[in-house]
Motif scaffolding. Structure first.
Motif, PDB file in Angstrom:
ATOM      1  N   ASP A  37       4.594  12.686 103.102  1.00 55.97           N
ATOM      2  CA  ASP A  37       4.981  13.568 101.987  1.00 55.97           C
ATOM      3  C   ASP A  37       5.624  12.781 100.849  1.00 55.97           C
ATOM      4  N   LEU A  38       6.376  11.737 101.193  1.00 55.60           N
ATOM      5  CA  LEU A  38       7.006  10.911 100.171  1.00 55.60           C
ATOM      6  C   LEU A  38       5.946  10.128  99.391  1.00 55.60           C
ATOM      7  N   HIS A  39       4.927   9.640 100.084  1.00 49.56           N
ATOM      8  CA  HIS A  39       3.829   8.952  99.388  1.00 49.56           C
ATOM      9  C   HIS A  39       3.165   9.883  98.373  1.00 49.56           C
ATOM     10  N   PRO A  68      -1.308   4.902 101.890  1.00 48.97           N
ATOM     11  CA  PRO A  68      -1.384   4.678 100.443  1.00 48.97           C
ATOM     12  C   PRO A  68      -1.980   3.308 100.129  1.00 48.97           C
ATOM     13  N   VAL A  69      -3.072   3.270  99.378  1.00 53.46           N
ATOM     14  CA  VAL A  69      -3.666   1.998  98.983  1.00 53.46           C
ATOM     15  C   VAL A  69      -2.978   1.451  97.733  1.00 53.46           C
ATOM     16  N   GLN A  70      -2.447   2.373  96.899  1.00 56.71           N
ATOM     17  CA  GLN A  70      -1.710   1.957  95.714  1.00 56.71           C
ATOM     18  C   GLN A  70      -0.919   3.138  95.174  1.00 56.71           C
ATOM     19  N   HIS A 126       5.376  -7.408  91.470  1.00 59.80           N
ATOM     20  CA  HIS A 126       6.723  -6.877  91.677  1.00 59.80           C
ATOM     21  C   HIS A 126       7.301  -7.375  93.002  1.00 59.80           C
ATOM     22  N   THR A 127       6.477  -7.408  94.041  1.00 66.02           N
ATOM     23  CA  THR A 127       6.948  -7.888  95.342  1.00 66.02           C
ATOM     24  C   THR A 127       7.304  -9.363  95.282  1.00 66.02           C
ATOM     25  N   ARG A 128       6.509 -10.160  94.595  1.00 70.40           N
ATOM     26  CA  ARG A 128       6.807 -11.588  94.462  1.00 70.40           C
ATOM     27  C   ARG A 128       8.074 -11.834  93.631  1.00 70.40           C
ATOM     28  N   GLU A 129       8.370 -10.938  92.676  1.00 69.53           N
ATOM     29  CA  GLU A 129       9.496 -11.170  91.768  1.00 69.53           C
ATOM     30  C   GLU A 129      10.752 -10.402  92.163  1.00 69.53           C
ATOM     31  N   GLN A 130      10.594  -9.220  92.809  1.00 64.91           N
ATOM     32  CA  GLN A 130      11.759  -8.396  93.148  1.00 64.91           C
ATOM     33  C   GLN A 130      11.692  -7.961  94.609  1.00 64.91           C
ATOM     34  N   ALA A 131      11.351  -6.715  94.879  1.00 63.42           N
ATOM     35  CA  ALA A 131      11.275  -6.255  96.275  1.00 63.42           C
ATOM     36  C   ALA A 131      10.329  -5.072  96.389  1.00 63.42           C
ATOM     37  N   GLY A 132       9.468  -5.124  97.389  1.00 64.72           N
ATOM     38  CA  GLY A 132       8.530  -4.044  97.657  1.00 64.72           C
ATOM     39  C   GLY A 132       8.802  -3.412  99.009  1.00 64.72           C
ATOM     40  N   LEU A 133       8.620  -2.082  99.066  1.00 63.87           N
ATOM     41  CA  LEU A 133       8.787  -1.339 100.316  1.00 63.87           C
ATOM     42  C   LEU A 133       7.416  -0.888 100.802  1.00 63.87           C
ATOM     43  N   PHE A 134       7.077  -1.246 102.030  1.00 59.93           N
ATOM     44  CA  PHE A 134       5.768  -0.968 102.616  1.00 59.93           C
ATOM     45  C   PHE A 134       5.941  -0.034 103.814  1.00 59.93           C
ATOM     46  N   ASP A 135       5.115   0.992 103.888  1.00 58.60           N
ATOM     47  CA  ASP A 135       5.071   1.845 105.075  1.00 58.60           C
ATOM     48  C   ASP A 135       4.070   1.238 106.047  1.00 58.60           C
ATOM     49  N   GLN A 166      17.463   1.699  95.079  1.00 60.31           N
ATOM     50  CA  GLN A 166      17.946   0.392  94.619  1.00 60.31           C
ATOM     51  C   GLN A 166      17.048  -0.084  93.475  1.00 60.31           C
ATOM     52  N   PRO A 167      17.609  -0.629  92.407  1.00 61.42           N
ATOM     53  CA  PRO A 167      16.812  -0.918  91.215  1.00 61.42           C
ATOM     54  C   PRO A 167      15.708  -1.953  91.425  1.00 61.42           C
ATOM     55  N   GLU A 168      15.823  -2.777  92.452  1.00 59.93           N
ATOM     56  CA  GLU A 168      14.814  -3.821  92.679  1.00 59.93           C
ATOM     57  C   GLU A 168      13.581  -3.317  93.427  1.00 59.93           C
ATOM     58  N   VAL A 169      13.668  -2.114  94.042  1.00 63.80           N
ATOM     59  CA  VAL A 169      12.689  -1.716  95.056  1.00 63.80           C
ATOM     60  C   VAL A 169      11.662  -0.714  94.514  1.00 63.80           C
ATOM     61  N   GLU A 170      10.388  -0.984  94.800  1.00 66.12           N
ATOM     62  CA  GLU A 170       9.290  -0.057  94.525  1.00 66.12           C
ATOM     63  C   GLU A 170       8.435   0.070  95.782  1.00 66.12           C
ATOM     64  N   PHE A 171       7.824   1.257  95.968  1.00 69.55           N
ATOM     65  CA  PHE A 171       6.858   1.435  97.041  1.00 69.55           C
ATOM     66  C   PHE A 171       5.588   0.639  96.712  1.00 69.55           C
ATOM     67  N   ILE A 172       5.021  -0.009  97.721  1.00 64.75           N
ATOM     68  CA  ILE A 172       3.845  -0.856  97.549  1.00 64.75           C
ATOM     69  C   ILE A 172       2.773  -0.417  98.550  1.00 64.75           C
ATOM     70  N   GLY A 173       1.519  -0.391  98.102  1.00 61.60           N
ATOM     71  CA  GLY A 173       0.431   0.091  98.946  1.00 61.60           C
ATOM     72  C   GLY A 173      -0.336  -1.004  99.669  1.00 61.60           C
ATOM     73  N   LEU A 174      -1.378  -0.574 100.384  1.00 61.79           N
ATOM     74  CA  LEU A 174      -2.170  -1.485 101.200  1.00 61.79           C
ATOM     75  C   LEU A 174      -2.910  -2.532 100.370  1.00 61.79           C
TER      76      LEU A 174
END
Length: 371
Positions: A11-13, A29-31, A42-51, A213-221
């Motif tokens: 549901d969050l995706h 989620p693919v993207q 973004h993952t290389r420069e800050q932080a990505g969250l992966f399910d 957190q300001p550094e974090v974004e959801f990241i897909g497959l």
């Protein structure tokens, strides 16, 4: 898609605009609206969250759990220190790789994470082969997420300062905002970061806390795949399979010294004789290598690899444009005589021969935190 499973974060995706696709029996989620390339960067420069909740999580208990599991893998499980994690391989009778997995020693039990596509097979394999009072519990009431990137520790330590005490491949039970989680400092991107197992009922709440957190974004497959490829990490079913040995797969480092032919606990795992022969006599005919395209066109999985005379010598198993390195990259298998670094070969793409050079992996510098 109605027959597919959903992770606890489905549901969050949807709420955050994830584009859902079928993957290993789940809707994943693919993207997200940011797009694959920006998610990668973004993952290389800050932080990505992966399910990664589609992965299989298993708990093994019993005084003989380590020695029994060691019979199925060519790595040292018996002497794996408490609080440490190790990469392992299930091998078959012919030395082929049935799956790759992560094993953690939590002192009173082993925690095992297996690939989603192999989950049912792996659990059946464990049930059929673990004896001597080992109890297997499938942890299907937990989510699993990965927080990856150079700012992952900064972001997570705001919520849970204790995670700063971990170094690469450390694992610990740690409470995050009152919720006991299994946390390892590891991941699948080549970056510093954590993998976090969370009780299903608390998964969405904690992930919202991470995403705040300001550094974090959801990241897909999509970005997960390009990140792991740049990092030279294999995807089971593509770069590894049951007809490929660890030696052919360039994974000799994943065979512990004590399990090799001259080690104190030599052999004892499926396919050991063939694997030892390949180590001692170089009796393999193909090898997994990294490849960098000399042009701008990406070379995808399945592309045929040929020599200068146009004779087939192998095949690409993973290929994409590398957003960090700025060139098309790939991994694949070539005949052994073409596996030396710097060898120029060709990929056959839509009738054209595209030059590629055999290159070392990872294609980027891995930035795991080792203290």
């Amino acid at each position: 898609m109605s027959e597919l499973n959903k992770t606890p974060l489905y549901d969050l995706h949807i709420e955050l605009g994830g584009k859902m696709v079928p993957f290993a029996g789940f809707e994943m989620p693919v993207q997200y609206p940011m797009g694959v390339k920006k998610e990668h960067i973004h993952t290389r420069e800050q932080a990505g969250l992966f399910d990664v909740s589609h992965m299989g999580q298993v708990k093994l208990t019993g005084s003989n759990a380590a020695s029994e599991l060691e019979k199925l893998v060519p790595v040292d499980i018996i002497d794996l220190p408490a609080g440490k994690q190790r990469y392992a391989l299930f091998t078959n009778a012919h030395g082929g790789i049935m799956d790759d997995l992560m094993v953690t020693n939590y002192g009173d039990h082993l925690y095992v994470v297996v690939n989603a596509a192999c989950k049912a097979q792996d659990i059946a394999h464990l049930r059929a082969n673990l004896g001597n009072g080992v109890e297997l519990e499938v942890l299907d009431d937990r989510a699993l997420v990965a927080l990856q990137g150079p700012e992952a520790a900064t972001a997570l330590s705001r919520i849970c300062p204790e995670v700063n005490e971990l170094v690469f491949m450390d694992s610990r039970h740690i409470a995050i905002d009152g919720v006991e989680c299994f946390i390892s400092r590891s991941g699948y991107t080549g970056e510093d970061g954590y993998e976090i197992s969370i009780p299903e009922a608390e998964a969405e709440r904690l992930c919202r806390l991470f995403l705040a957190q300001p550094e974090v974004e959801f990241i897909g497959l999509g970005a997960r795949d390009s990140l792991r490829l740049e990092s030279g990490l294999c995807l089971y079913g593509h770069d590894l399979d049951e007809n490929t040995t660890p030696i052919e797969g360039s994974l000799i480092w994943a065979i512990s010294q004590c399990r090799r032919a001259n080690g104190e606990r030599a052999g004892g795992f499926p396919g050991a004789e063939k694997i030892f022969d390949q180590i001692a006599n170089k009796s393999f005919t193909r090898k997994r290598v990294g490849l960098i395209a000399q042009g701008k066109a990406p070379v995808r999985e399945g592309a045929e690899l040929v020599n200068a005379e146009g004779v087939r010598i192998g095949e690409v198993t993973s290929g994409s444009f590398g957003p960090t390195v700025g060139v098309p990259i790939a991994m694949g298998y070539v005949a052994s005589e073409y596996a030396a670094l710097g060898t120029e070969i060709y990929a056959l793409v839509r009738g054209k021969l595209l030059p590629m050079v055999v290159s070392k992996t990872p294609f980027i510098e891995q930035r795991y935190y080792r203290g």
